[in-house]
Design a protein around this motif. Structure first.
Motif, PDB file in Angstrom:
ATOM      1  N   ASP A 235       0.824  -1.216   0.000  1.00 41.67           N
ATOM      2  CA  ASP A 235       0.000   0.000   0.000  1.00 41.67           C
ATOM      3  C   ASP A 235       0.856   1.264   0.000  1.00 41.67           C
ATOM      4  OD1 ASP A 235      -1.578  -2.124   0.706  1.00 41.67           O
ATOM      5  OD2 ASP A 235      -2.556  -1.145   2.399  1.00 41.67           O
ATOM      6  N   VAL A 236       0.508   2.218  -0.859  1.00 36.63           N
ATOM      7  CA  VAL A 236       1.135   3.544  -0.811  1.00 36.63           C
ATOM      8  C   VAL A 236       0.285   4.382   0.151  1.00 36.63           C
ATOM      9  CG1 VAL A 236       1.866   5.562  -2.129  1.00 36.63           C
ATOM     10  CG2 VAL A 236       1.925   3.301  -3.194  1.00 36.63           C
ATOM     11  N   ASN A 237       0.792   4.579   1.362  1.00 34.28           N
ATOM     12  CA  ASN A 237      -0.004   5.233   2.408  1.00 34.28           C
ATOM     13  C   ASN A 237      -0.005   6.754   2.308  1.00 34.28           C
ATOM     14  OD1 ASN A 237      -0.861   2.917   3.695  1.00 34.28           O
ATOM     15  ND2 ASN A 237       0.971   2.774   4.950  1.00 34.28           N
ATOM     16  N   SER A 238       1.014   7.303   1.643  1.00 33.06           N
ATOM     17  CA  SER A 238       1.122   8.761   1.627  1.00 33.06           C
ATOM     18  C   SER A 238       1.866   9.235   0.387  1.00 33.06           C
ATOM     19  CB  SER A 238       1.867   9.215   2.887  1.00 33.06           C
ATOM     20  OG  SER A 238       1.925  10.604   2.954  1.00 33.06           O
ATOM     21  N   VAL A 239       1.414  10.364  -0.144  1.00 39.33           N
ATOM     22  CA  VAL A 239       2.111  11.001  -1.272  1.00 39.33           C
ATOM     23  C   VAL A 239       2.310  12.474  -0.938  1.00 39.33           C
ATOM     24  CG1 VAL A 239       1.337   9.456  -3.117  1.00 39.33           C
ATOM     25  CG2 VAL A 239      -0.118  11.359  -2.460  1.00 39.33           C
ATOM     26  N   CYS A 240       3.390  13.056  -1.464  1.00 39.79           N
ATOM     27  CA  CYS A 240       3.658  14.473  -1.215  1.00 39.79           C
ATOM     28  C   CYS A 240       4.324  15.079  -2.444  1.00 39.79           C
ATOM     29  CB  CYS A 240       4.565  14.636   0.008  1.00 39.79           C
ATOM     30  SG  CYS A 240       4.962  16.356   0.335  1.00 39.79           S
ATOM     31  N   PHE A 241       3.687  16.070  -3.037  1.00 48.68           N
ATOM     32  CA  PHE A 241       4.226  16.736  -4.233  1.00 48.68           C
ATOM     33  C   PHE A 241       5.523  17.456  -3.884  1.00 48.68           C
ATOM     34  CE2 PHE A 241       1.371  16.949  -7.993  1.00 48.68           C
ATOM     35  CZ  PHE A 241       2.338  17.267  -8.939  1.00 48.68           C
ATOM     36  N   HIS A 242       6.524  17.331  -4.754  1.00 43.55           N
ATOM     37  CA  HIS A 242       7.793  18.040  -4.577  1.00 43.55           C
ATOM     38  C   HIS A 242       7.562  19.528  -4.877  1.00 43.55           C
ATOM     39  CE1 HIS A 242      12.001  19.207  -5.301  1.00 43.55           C
ATOM     40  NE2 HIS A 242      12.331  18.102  -4.647  1.00 43.55           N
ATOM     41  N   PRO A 243       8.219  20.435  -4.118  1.00 47.85           N
ATOM     42  CA  PRO A 243       8.012  21.873  -4.359  1.00 47.85           C
ATOM     43  C   PRO A 243       8.302  22.320  -5.799  1.00 47.85           C
ATOM     44  CG  PRO A 243       9.391  21.509  -2.409  1.00 47.85           C
ATOM     45  CD  PRO A 243       9.116  20.170  -2.992  1.00 47.85           C
ATOM     46  N   SER A 244       9.165  21.579  -6.498  1.00 51.35           N
ATOM     47  CA  SER A 244       9.499  21.945  -7.886  1.00 51.35           C
ATOM     48  C   SER A 244       8.320  21.715  -8.834  1.00 51.35           C
ATOM     49  CB  SER A 244      10.679  21.113  -8.379  1.00 51.35           C
ATOM     50  OG  SER A 244      10.275  19.743  -8.497  1.00 51.35           O
ATOM     51  N   GLY A 245       7.402  20.829  -8.416  1.00 50.90           N
ATOM     52  CA  GLY A 245       6.288  20.462  -9.297  1.00 50.90           C
ATOM     53  C   GLY A 245       6.627  19.366 -10.284  1.00 50.90           C
ATOM     54  N   ALA A 247       8.187  16.332  -9.380  1.00 50.82           N
ATOM     55  CA  ALA A 247       8.374  15.032  -8.742  1.00 50.82           C
ATOM     56  C   ALA A 247       7.453  14.934  -7.535  1.00 50.82           C
ATOM     57  CB  ALA A 247       9.836  14.869  -8.309  1.00 50.82           C
ATOM     58  N   PHE A 248       7.380  13.743  -6.964  1.00 54.42           N
ATOM     59  CA  PHE A 248       6.642  13.594  -5.709  1.00 54.42           C
ATOM     60  C   PHE A 248       7.265  12.458  -4.901  1.00 54.42           C
ATOM     61  CE2 PHE A 248       4.476  10.932  -8.828  1.00 54.42           C
ATOM     62  CZ  PHE A 248       4.242   9.744  -8.142  1.00 54.42           C
ATOM     63  N   MET A 259      11.045   8.383  -4.382  1.00 54.57           N
ATOM     64  CA  MET A 259      10.825   9.623  -5.129  1.00 54.57           C
ATOM     65  C   MET A 259      10.538   9.233  -6.581  1.00 54.57           C
ATOM     66  SD  MET A 259      10.931  13.028  -4.734  1.00 54.57           S
ATOM     67  CE  MET A 259      12.145  13.474  -3.510  1.00 54.57           C
ATOM     68  N   PHE A 260       9.477   9.795  -7.136  1.00 52.53           N
ATOM     69  CA  PHE A 260       9.113   9.553  -8.534  1.00 52.53           C
ATOM     70  C   PHE A 260       9.239  10.855  -9.306  1.00 52.53           C
ATOM     71  CE2 PHE A 260       7.045   6.237  -6.146  1.00 52.53           C
ATOM     72  CZ  PHE A 260       7.118   5.120  -6.960  1.00 52.53           C
ATOM     73  N   ASP A 261       9.850  10.771 -10.492  1.00 54.57           N
ATOM     74  CA  ASP A 261      10.003  11.946 -11.339  1.00 54.57           C
ATOM     75  C   ASP A 261       8.914  11.910 -12.421  1.00 54.57           C
ATOM     76  OD1 ASP A 261      11.055  13.491 -13.757  1.00 54.57           O
ATOM     77  OD2 ASP A 261      12.498  14.068 -12.227  1.00 54.57           O
ATOM     78  N   ILE A 262       8.168  12.987 -12.526  1.00 59.49           N
ATOM     79  CA  ILE A 262       7.046  13.033 -13.471  1.00 59.49           C
ATOM     80  C   ILE A 262       7.551  13.056 -14.913  1.00 59.49           C
ATOM     81  CG2 ILE A 262       5.153  14.517 -14.282  1.00 59.49           C
ATOM     82  CD1 ILE A 262       4.824  15.257 -11.208  1.00 59.49           C
ATOM     83  N   ARG A 263       8.666  13.782 -15.160  1.00 63.81           N
ATOM     84  CA  ARG A 263       9.184  13.872 -16.535  1.00 63.81           C
ATOM     85  C   ARG A 263       9.810  12.552 -16.970  1.00 63.81           C
ATOM     86  NH1 ARG A 263      12.671  19.013 -14.994  1.00 63.81           N
ATOM     87  NH2 ARG A 263      13.006  17.532 -13.308  1.00 63.81           N
TER      88      ARG A 263
END
Length: 347
Positions: A235-245, A247-248, A259-263
């Motif tokens: 289970d992924v219990n929590s997510v938090c957007f990176h301030p740069s927008g 990654a999260f 850490m996941f990179d959106i690009r």
């Protein structure tokens, strides 16, 4: 013994798992470096020493959720004692105590404006309270009850004072118009309970984490999923957007943070606790994005240097699992709550 699964569902699940594996394999072929090796030349962050600045006592049962207001001073907590408490984190004083109709609260959120708070849980409802509008006894008035879920309410975040996004145990994401109390979007999102939502700083995107082990990136404007991220094994219990927008961060039951990179469309870093016995209930990022903090069922908050992947210390003090953490928008403090019934502000 769990419920029997019919053969067709079993074969579809296997097909889905195989597709996940293929996607991960093709992603790995595109990964030409790791975040750690790309950041080798960066200076190490000195060990971070935060202490409890305020120990806020008042709840009489497990505290399940905490969230800061946009003013970085006030926060709201929700507990199984059937109360929401609005705290002044500078003084440690209670500003308001709001009695709930249902004690089974799982998620709370503070509007950025500081005008409203919302909560929900096993009552399958999201309830909104107007902090500027009080009844004769001085308690904030309930302004909306948003019903229409087939599962518990696990997460909610205000987009502004007139709209809110909710995630629930019926695997759906809903967007609500608070002026009419109507649902404007109702989307089947994940293959399991949606358990966490995090908004981007610009308010145009949000990320969800789910029991189905995946995370999804959404566009607020059309409420459609844009990307799915794989990697966690529980289970992924929590997510938090990176301030740069771009990654999260995530905290998971699989005893890791990532850490996941959106690009790059994939995981770029994997953070493990010193003893691999700690499942993570919550996560947050410093304002710079350099430090990731994760609340754990080992009663501590773990910290890592996001670029180097090195463990950077613990926030110790809670006497039971840390259920939720919230970083003040201006970065001045971190609020945590726990099954030990207490709320702490660290700085």
């Amino acid at each position: 013994m769990g419920p029997k699964v019919d053969p067709e569902t079993q074969s579809l699940r296997k097909e889905l798992e195989d597709l996940y594996k293929k996607i991960q394999e093709s992603q790995q072929q595109c990964a030409d470096t790791t975040l750690e090796s790309a950041c080798e030349s960066a200076e190490n962050v000195p060990p971070i020493k935060l202490v409890t600045r305020k120990m806020m006592k008042g709840h009489l049962n497990k505290v399940n959720s905490v969230h800061y207001s946009g003013d970085s001073r006030h926060c709201v907590t929700g507990s199984l004692d059937g109360k929401l408490i609005i705290w002044d984190t500078y003084t440690g004083n209670k500003v308001q105590i709001i009695p709930l109709r249902s004690a089974w609260v799982m998620s709370v959120t503070f509007a950025v404006s500081g005008n409203f708070v919302a909560c929900g849980g096993m009552d399958n409802m999201c309830t909104i309270y107007d902090l500027n509008n009080r009844d004769a006894s001085g308690v904030a008035k309930m302004s909306r009850e948003l019903a229409g879920y087939d599962g518990f309410l696990s997460s909610c975040r205000f987009l502004d004072d007139t709209s809110i996004i909710t995630g629930s145990g019926d695997m759906k994401i809903c967007k609500w118009d608070l002026e009419t109390g109507r649902k404007t979007t109702d989307v089947s999102a994940h293959n399991g309970d949606v358990v966490s939502i995090s908004l981007s700083l610009d308010g145009n995107s949000f990320v969800t984490g789910s029991v189905d082990k995946t995370c999804m990136l959404w566009d607020v404007r059309d409420m459609k999923p844009k990307q799915v991220f794989f990697g966690h094994t529980a289970d992924v219990n929590s997510v938090c957007f990176h301030p740069s927008g771009y990654a999260f961060a995530t905290g998971s039951e699989d005893k890791s943070a990532r850490m996941f990179d959106i690009r790059a469309d994939q995981q770029i870093s994997h953070y493990k606790p010193p003893s691999e016995k700690s499942g993570f209930t919550s996560c947050g990022l410093s304002v710079s994005g350099r430090i990731i903090l994760c609340g754990s069922d080992d009663n501590n908050v773990h910290m890592w240097d996001t670029l180097k992947g090195t463990h950077n210390g613990l926030l110790s003090g809670h006497e039971n699992r840390v259920t939720s953490l919230s970083v003040a928008p201006n970065g001045i403090g971190i609020a945590t709550c726990s099954w030990d019934q207490n709320v702490r502000v660290w700085g």
